[in-house]
Write a protein that holds these residues in place. Structure first.
Motif, PDB file in Angstrom:
ATOM      1  N   ASP A   1      36.307  36.507  29.000  1.00 42.40           N
ATOM      2  CA  ASP A   1      37.696  36.258  28.615  1.00 42.40           C
ATOM      3  C   ASP A   1      38.357  35.178  29.472  1.00 42.40           C
ATOM      4  O   ASP A   1      39.383  34.624  29.078  1.00 42.40           O
ATOM      5  CB  ASP A   1      38.516  37.545  28.733  1.00 42.40           C
ATOM      6  CG  ASP A   1      38.155  38.561  27.662  1.00 42.40           C
ATOM      7  OD1 ASP A   1      37.961  38.149  26.501  1.00 42.40           O
ATOM      8  OD2 ASP A   1      38.058  39.757  27.983  1.00 42.40           O
TER       9      ASP A   1
ATOM     10  N   ARG B   1      45.158  36.849  30.415  1.00 41.03           N
ATOM     11  CA  ARG B   1      44.844  38.278  30.451  1.00 41.03           C
ATOM     12  C   ARG B   1      45.474  39.067  29.314  1.00 41.03           C
ATOM     13  O   ARG B   1      44.959  40.122  28.921  1.00 41.03           O
ATOM     14  CB  ARG B   1      45.263  38.870  31.792  1.00 41.03           C
ATOM     15  CG  ARG B   1      46.743  38.898  32.046  1.00 41.03           C
ATOM     16  CD  ARG B   1      47.067  39.529  33.385  1.00 41.03           C
ATOM     17  NE  ARG B   1      48.475  39.444  33.692  1.00 41.03           N
ATOM     18  CZ  ARG B   1      49.025  39.955  34.792  1.00 41.03           C
ATOM     19  NH1 ARG B   1      48.258  40.574  35.674  1.00 41.03           N
ATOM     20  NH2 ARG B   1      50.323  39.844  35.009  1.00 41.03           N
ATOM     21  N   GLU B   2      46.585  38.558  28.767  1.00 39.74           N
ATOM     22  CA  GLU B   2      47.239  39.262  27.660  1.00 39.74           C
ATOM     23  C   GLU B   2      46.358  39.293  26.413  1.00 39.74           C
ATOM     24  O   GLU B   2      46.509  40.174  25.575  1.00 39.74           O
ATOM     25  CB  GLU B   2      48.585  38.598  27.330  1.00 39.74           C
ATOM     26  CG  GLU B   2      49.592  38.595  28.468  1.00 39.74           C
ATOM     27  CD  GLU B   2      49.964  40.000  28.911  1.00 39.74           C
ATOM     28  OE1 GLU B   2      49.978  40.900  28.042  1.00 39.74           O
ATOM     29  OE2 GLU B   2      50.230  40.192  30.113  1.00 39.74           O
ATOM     30  N   ARG B   3      45.432  38.336  26.298  1.00 42.84           N
ATOM     31  CA  ARG B   3      44.562  38.272  25.122  1.00 42.84           C
ATOM     32  C   ARG B   3      43.145  38.763  25.423  1.00 42.84           C
ATOM     33  O   ARG B   3      42.236  38.562  24.622  1.00 42.84           O
ATOM     34  CB  ARG B   3      44.510  36.832  24.604  1.00 42.84           C
ATOM     35  CG  ARG B   3      45.864  36.257  24.271  1.00 42.84           C
ATOM     36  CD  ARG B   3      45.768  34.944  23.516  1.00 42.84           C
ATOM     37  NE  ARG B   3      45.146  33.891  24.301  1.00 42.84           N
ATOM     38  CZ  ARG B   3      45.821  33.096  25.131  1.00 42.84           C
ATOM     39  NH1 ARG B   3      47.122  33.242  25.304  1.00 42.84           N
ATOM     40  NH2 ARG B   3      45.189  32.137  25.804  1.00 42.84           N
ATOM     41  N   ALA B   4      42.951  39.381  26.551  1.00 43.85           N
ATOM     42  CA  ALA B   4      41.616  39.787  26.985  1.00 43.85           C
ATOM     43  C   ALA B   4      41.050  40.894  26.102  1.00 43.85           C
ATOM     44  O   ALA B   4      41.752  41.837  25.721  1.00 43.85           O
ATOM     45  CB  ALA B   4      41.648  40.248  28.429  1.00 43.85           C
ATOM     46  N   THR B   5      39.763  40.783  25.786  1.00 42.21           N
ATOM     47  CA  THR B   5      39.073  41.849  25.044  1.00 42.21           C
ATOM     48  C   THR B   5      38.524  42.908  25.991  1.00 42.21           C
ATOM     49  O   THR B   5      38.195  44.008  25.555  1.00 42.21           O
ATOM     50  CB  THR B   5      37.909  41.259  24.225  1.00 42.21           C
ATOM     51  OG1 THR B   5      37.004  40.579  25.108  1.00 42.21           O
ATOM     52  CG2 THR B   5      38.437  40.279  23.184  1.00 42.21           C
ATOM     53  N   ASP B   6      38.421  42.556  27.288  1.00 41.79           N
ATOM     54  CA  ASP B   6      37.981  43.508  28.309  1.00 41.79           C
ATOM     55  C   ASP B   6      38.990  43.471  29.451  1.00 41.79           C
ATOM     56  O   ASP B   6      38.750  42.847  30.495  1.00 41.79           O
ATOM     57  CB  ASP B   6      36.580  43.130  28.813  1.00 41.79           C
ATOM     58  CG  ASP B   6      35.979  44.184  29.732  1.00 41.79           C
ATOM     59  OD1 ASP B   6      36.729  45.091  30.168  1.00 41.79           O
ATOM     60  OD2 ASP B   6      34.770  44.098  30.028  1.00 41.79           O
ATOM     61  N   PRO B   7      40.136  44.124  29.276  1.00 41.92           N
ATOM     62  CA  PRO B   7      41.205  44.063  30.278  1.00 41.92           C
ATOM     63  C   PRO B   7      40.773  44.536  31.660  1.00 41.92           C
ATOM     64  O   PRO B   7      41.242  43.999  32.677  1.00 41.92           O
ATOM     65  CB  PRO B   7      42.285  44.985  29.693  1.00 41.92           C
ATOM     66  CG  PRO B   7      42.003  45.030  28.230  1.00 41.92           C
ATOM     67  CD  PRO B   7      40.513  44.950  28.117  1.00 41.92           C
ATOM     68  N   ALA B   8      39.888  45.526  31.721  1.00 39.63           N
ATOM     69  CA  ALA B   8      39.464  46.054  33.018  1.00 39.63           C
ATOM     70  C   ALA B   8      38.711  44.988  33.822  1.00 39.63           C
ATOM     71  O   ALA B   8      38.968  44.795  35.014  1.00 39.63           O
ATOM     72  CB  ALA B   8      38.586  47.286  32.826  1.00 39.63           C
TER      73      ALA B   8
ATOM     74  N   VAL C   1      38.837  41.739  33.416  1.00 36.50           N
ATOM     75  CA  VAL C   1      39.764  40.643  33.736  1.00 36.50           C
ATOM     76  C   VAL C   1      40.670  41.041  34.894  1.00 36.50           C
ATOM     77  O   VAL C   1      40.882  40.264  35.842  1.00 36.50           O
ATOM     78  CB  VAL C   1      40.601  40.267  32.500  1.00 36.50           C
ATOM     79  CG1 VAL C   1      41.770  39.375  32.893  1.00 36.50           C
ATOM     80  CG2 VAL C   1      39.721  39.568  31.474  1.00 36.50           C
ATOM     81  N   GLY C   2      41.195  42.252  34.850  1.00 35.99           N
ATOM     82  CA  GLY C   2      42.071  42.721  35.919  1.00 35.99           C
ATOM     83  C   GLY C   2      41.363  42.775  37.257  1.00 35.99           C
ATOM     84  O   GLY C   2      41.928  42.380  38.284  1.00 35.99           O
TER      85      GLY C   2
END
Length: 229
Positions: A24, A65-72, A74-75
């Motif tokens: 992402d 990050r708002e468009r991330a498919t894997d937020p974890a 990316v975070g």
């Protein structure tokens, strides 16, 4: 700007994990790569440019990050990057204004080296990579605010020249020195360089370089190896 040996080793070990950029956040990869290369240089100004490459990558990451498919994933990556930046800032030894000037001077020197090589007729893959590296350093200047017309034009030109050189190599012909519409121009025109209206739009994204000898499909081009400053 100095660091102890133990602190520097720990920093480099932590930054090794930053090389694995989540899908992402692939737009960050070129800036992280440049920063890693600059860290190996060891010179104070290179460390400053490396810091601001990472800082710009972090700003891009926050936007993505708002468009991330894997937020974890990316975070976690962005948190590690922020921690890395906080640690580096404590030993950076320059103000933000000084940092901007260092990045600007560095970007212009890299661009000038590529442009001189191109205009003397000796452009090759390494020249394209140098133009591309220069464009990244100029992109990183966005974090300081308005870059001005000179930087905007040179950044666009550097991206176009990198793609144009690699296209020529792919087609089996010698790259054409200089900018578009410069053939037959008098010396003063060439020295002024192209205006933003003369330069075709550059590719908006560049894939990571392959580990084997790359091919160069038009209009994208591989990520460069940063040249010796």
């Amino acid at each position: 700007w100095r660091r102890t040996g133990g602190r520097r080793r720990n920093d480099l070990q932590q930054r090794g994990t930053m090389s694995v950029v989540p899908v992402d956040l692939k737009a960050l990869a070129p800036y992280i790569k440049r920063a890693e290369e600059l860290e190996k240089d060891g010179r104070p100004e290179s460390s400053v440019v490396a810091y601001y490459c990472r800082q710009y990558a972090m700003e891009l990451g926050i936007e993505l990050r708002e468009r991330a498919t894997d937020p974890a994933a990316v975070g976690h990556y962005l948190l590690s990057l922020i921690e890395d930046l906080e640690g580096a800032k404590a030993t950076l030894g320059v103000s933000r204004d000084e940092g901007e000037q260092i990045v600007y001077k560095f970007a212009m020197e890299v661009f000038g080296r590529a442009d001189a090589e191109d205009r003397n007729g000796s452009a090759g893959k390494a020249t394209a990579r140098t133009f591309y590296a220069a464009s990244l350093f100029m992109e990183a200047l966005k974090q300081f605010g308005d870059r001005g017309d000179e930087v905007d034009e040179k950044c666009r030109y550097a991206k176009w020249k990198a793609a144009d050189i690699l296209k020529a190599i792919k087609e089996g012909r010698a790259p054409t020195p200089g900018g578009p519409n410069e053939d037959g121009a008098d010396k003063s025109d060439a020295e002024r360089g192209p205006t933003v209206h003369d330069i075709p739009a550059a590719p908006s994204s560049i894939p990571a370089a392959p580990t084997s000898e790359p091919t160069f499909p038009e209009p994208t081009f591989p990520e460069p190896t940063f040249p010796e400053p």
